[in-house]
Design a protein around this motif. Structure first.
Motif, PDB file in Angstrom:
ATOM      1  N   ILE A   1       0.842  -1.193   0.000  1.00  0.00           N
ATOM      2  CA  ILE A   1       0.000   0.000   0.000  1.00  0.00           C
ATOM      3  C   ILE A   1       0.879   1.246   0.000  1.00  0.00           C
ATOM      4  CG2 ILE A   1      -1.709   1.301   1.362  1.00  0.00           C
ATOM      5  CD1 ILE A   1      -2.744  -1.414   2.373  1.00  0.00           C
ATOM      6  N   ARG A   2       0.509   2.223  -0.797  1.00  0.00           N
ATOM      7  CA  ARG A   2       1.270   3.471  -0.884  1.00  0.00           C
ATOM      8  C   ARG A   2       1.162   4.251   0.426  1.00  0.00           C
ATOM      9  NH1 ARG A   2      -1.399   5.130  -4.531  1.00  0.00           N
ATOM     10  NH2 ARG A   2      -2.663   6.779  -3.611  1.00  0.00           N
ATOM     11  N   ALA A   3       2.284   4.771   0.915  1.00  0.00           N
ATOM     12  CA  ALA A   3       2.295   5.514   2.179  1.00  0.00           C
ATOM     13  C   ALA A   3       2.960   6.862   2.009  1.00  0.00           C
ATOM     14  CB  ALA A   3       3.024   4.725   3.262  1.00  0.00           C
ATOM     15  N   THR A   4       2.331   7.894   2.562  1.00  0.00           N
ATOM     16  CA  THR A   4       2.914   9.233   2.633  1.00  0.00           C
ATOM     17  C   THR A   4       3.017   9.603   4.099  1.00  0.00           C
ATOM     18  OG1 THR A   4       1.853   9.863   0.543  1.00  0.00           O
ATOM     19  CG2 THR A   4       2.654  11.656   1.965  1.00  0.00           C
ATOM     20  N   VAL A   5       4.164  10.106   4.502  1.00  0.00           N
ATOM     21  CA  VAL A   5       4.382  10.459   5.910  1.00  0.00           C
ATOM     22  C   VAL A   5       4.802  11.917   6.000  1.00  0.00           C
ATOM     23  CG1 VAL A   5       5.701  10.013   7.999  1.00  0.00           C
ATOM     24  CG2 VAL A   5       5.007   8.105   6.542  1.00  0.00           C
ATOM     25  N   PHE A   6       4.076  12.695   6.787  1.00  0.00           N
ATOM     26  CA  PHE A   6       4.432  14.081   7.048  1.00  0.00           C
ATOM     27  C   PHE A   6       5.292  14.138   8.310  1.00  0.00           C
ATOM     28  CE2 PHE A   6       1.065  14.608   4.087  1.00  0.00           C
ATOM     29  CZ  PHE A   6       1.274  15.847   3.468  1.00  0.00           C
ATOM     30  N   MET A   7       6.430  14.792   8.180  1.00  0.00           N
ATOM     31  CA  MET A   7       7.350  14.916   9.303  1.00  0.00           C
ATOM     32  C   MET A   7       7.680  16.394   9.509  1.00  0.00           C
ATOM     33  SD  MET A   7       9.924  11.692   8.513  1.00  0.00           S
ATOM     34  CE  MET A   7      10.319  11.291  10.208  1.00  0.00           C
ATOM     35  N   PRO A   8       7.915  16.811  10.742  1.00  0.00           N
ATOM     36  CA  PRO A   8       8.289  18.207  10.964  1.00  0.00           C
ATOM     37  C   PRO A   8       9.682  18.497  10.421  1.00  0.00           C
ATOM     38  CG  PRO A   8       8.402  16.965  13.011  1.00  0.00           C
ATOM     39  CD  PRO A   8       7.809  16.043  11.991  1.00  0.00           C
TER      40      PRO A   8
END
Length: 410
Positions: free
Chosen positions: A99-106
Motif C-alpha cells: 500500500i502506498r504511504a505518505t508520511v508528514f514529518m516536521p
C-alpha cells in the motif's frame, strides 16, 4: 466494558491482533536485568521492544490498522504524521501490504528516522516545526486525496496491535507483578492494560511520562483529556500534548498509576542501559527504567520494564551520554580563574592530575569582561568516578587557592 462513556477494547481484540501479526512482527526478548535487580532490590526484567522491526513497538499497531482496511480503501493509500517511530512503523507495514504511504514529518526531524522511513518505501513530506503541524498537514492531505489517515495511537486497531506486547510479557514471565512502560499518546499502555488486566487483574500497570510532556497527569486530574501548552523533553518519542479520547478512557479505567521523570533521570537510565546492559535505546525507550531507578514506582515483584524504542539520532546519543554522565556525577564542567602568568595553566592541570580526574577539554579565555586585569578563565570538562570523586576534585582545587564554579550539567 466501558470507560468515560466510551467502549473499551476486550481481550479478544488483542488476541485477534496477535493472530494477524504472527509471522509479521518479532516476538521480542524478555531478559533478566541483574544490574537493575540489584539497584532497585527487586527481580527486574526488560522487554526489548527496541529490537522490534523498525526499532520500536509501533509496527504492531500500524500493521494491524492497515491490514484491516477494506479493499475499497487500500488503493487510496495511507498517510501519517510522525517525528520518527510511528512513521517507520506505518512505512514498514504499508510496504509489507503493498500500500502506498505518505508520511508528514516536521522540519528538523532526526535524519536517521527520515532515512529509515524512506528506506521502507514511504514518501516524505515536511510540514512545520512540530508533530502537531505535521498532523494538521497529514489530515489536510487525507481530505484532499482520499488517503486513509493512520492515527499514531487513538484507534481500536492500533491499540489492539500494541496490546500484543502485553500478551508476550505474560507468556514470557507468567509470574509478573508489575509492568512499567512509557506513555506518549497512550496506545501502548492501553493495549497492554487491556490484555494483562483481563488475564491477570492483580498485575500492577504503571505508565511513565517525561516531566516536560506530561499530559496524562493533568488529564487524569481533570477527568478528561487536557492539552498541555508545550512539550519540552529529550524524549521526542513520547512528546504528545494531548492524550487521545480512546486511550484516555483506557488509562483512566485500567492503569494503576502514572508517574513522571526528568530529562536528567531519562539520561541516567539510558546510560545504565548502555553501559550495564549493552542496549541502545532512545530516551523514550528508557522511561520505564528511569522511573524504577528514581524510586517512583510502587512495584510488586517481579517487575517488567518495557524498552519501547531504540531509534536515536547518534548526535543526540552523544549529548545524552554526556548528560547522563553529569547526572550520575561522573562529568563536570568547571570554570576556574587563574593569574595570567606563564606556568599557571600547567599548575592547574597538575592539581587536577593529582586527583586522578580525566580532563576531556580545556578552553583558556582572557576575553570575559567579568575578569579582573591580569586574570584568565579556564573552562574545563572533566570525567570523574562519581559524585564523591567530583566533590573531592572541587575541594582540592579550592584548597589550592582557585576560585571554582560549576557550570551545571550539559
Amino acid at each position: 466494558m466501558t470507560g468515560g462513556g466510551m467502549d473499551l477494547l476486550e481481550l479478544a481484540d488483542v488476541e485477534a491482533a496477535r493472530t494477524l501479526l504472527t509471522g509479521v512482527v518479532r516476538r521480542t526478548p524478555l531478559v533478566r536485568s541483574g544490574p537493575l535487580t540489584r539497584m532497585i532490590g527487586q527481580p527486574t526484567w526488560l522487554k526489548c521492544e527496541h529490537l522490534q522491526r523498525a526499532g520500536a513497538y509501533k509496527v504492531r499497531g500500524a500493521y494491524t490498522r492497515i491490514a484491516r482496511m477494506p479493499e475499497s480503501e487500500r488503493g487510496r493509500g495511507v498517510v501519517a504524521a510522525s517525528a520518527g517511530n510511528h512513521a517507520q512503523g506505518v512505512a514498514l507495514a504499508a510496504g509489507l501490504l503493498g500500500i502506498r504511504a505518505t508520511v508528514f514529518m516536521p522540519e528538523g526531524a532526526p535524519l536517521p528516522k527520515v532515512s529509515a522511513t524512506k528506506g521502507y518505501g514511504a514518501t516524505i513530506e515536511y510540514a512545520g516545526t512540530s508533530v502537531d503541524d505535521a498532523l494538521i498537514a497529514a489530515r489536510a492531505f487525507a481530505e484532499r486525496t482520499g488517503a486513509v489517515f493512520i492515527h499514531p495511537f487513538d484507534h481500536p486497531d492500533v491499540i489492539a496491535g500494541q496490546g500484543t506486547v502485553g500478551l508476550e510479557i505474560l507468556d514470557q514471565c507468567p509470574e509478573v507483578g508489575t509492568i512499567v512502560t512509557s506513555i506518549g499518546g497512550g496506545g501502548l499502555i492501553s493495549g497492554v492494560a487491556v490484555a494483562v488486566k483481563a488475564l491477570r487483574p492483580d498485575v500492577r500497570i504503571v505508565g511513565v511520562q517525561a516531566a516536560g510532556a506530561a499530559a496524562f497527569p493533568a488529564s487524569l486530574a481533570a477527568g478528561a483529556p487536557v492539552k498541555i501548552p508545550r512539550c519540552a523533553t529529550i524524549a521526542d518519542g513520547i512528546a504528545v500534548q494531548r492524550p487521545g479520547d480512546l486511550t484516555f478512557a483506557h488509562v483512566s479505567k485500567l492503569v494503576d498509576d502514572v508517574v513522571t521523570v526528568s530529562d536528567e533521570e531519562l539520561s541516567a537510565a539510558l546510560l545504565v542501559l548502555l553501559e550495564r546492559h549493552k542496549q541502545v535505546v532512545e530516551p523514550a525507550g528508557a522511561a520505564a527504567v528511569a522511573a524504577l531507578l528514581s524510586g517512583k514506582v510502587g512495584a510488586e515483584p517481579p517487575v517488567v520494564a518495557v524498552l519501547s524504542g531504540g531509534n536515536i539520532d547518534p548526535m543526540l546519543l552523544l549529548r545524552v551520554i554526556e548528560h547522563g554522565l553529569a547526572s550520575a556525577g561522573r562529568f563536570q564542567r568547571l570554570s576556574v580563574r587563574t593569574p595570567d602568568q606563564p606556568g599557571e595553566l600547567a599548575r592547574l592541570l597538575g592539581e587536577i592530575a593529582k586527583t586522578r580526574a580525566n580532563i576531556v577539554d580545556v578552553l583558556h579565555s582572557r576575553q570575559n569582561p567579568r575578569l579582573a586585569f591580569g586574570e584568565v578563565e579556564v573552562q574545563l570538562s572533566v570525567e570523574t568516578r562519581g559524585p564523591d570523586h567530583s566533590a573531592a576534585l572541587i575541594t582540592a582545587l579550592r584548597d589550592a587557592g582557585y576560585a571554582v564554579a560549576q557550570s551545571g550539567t550539559p
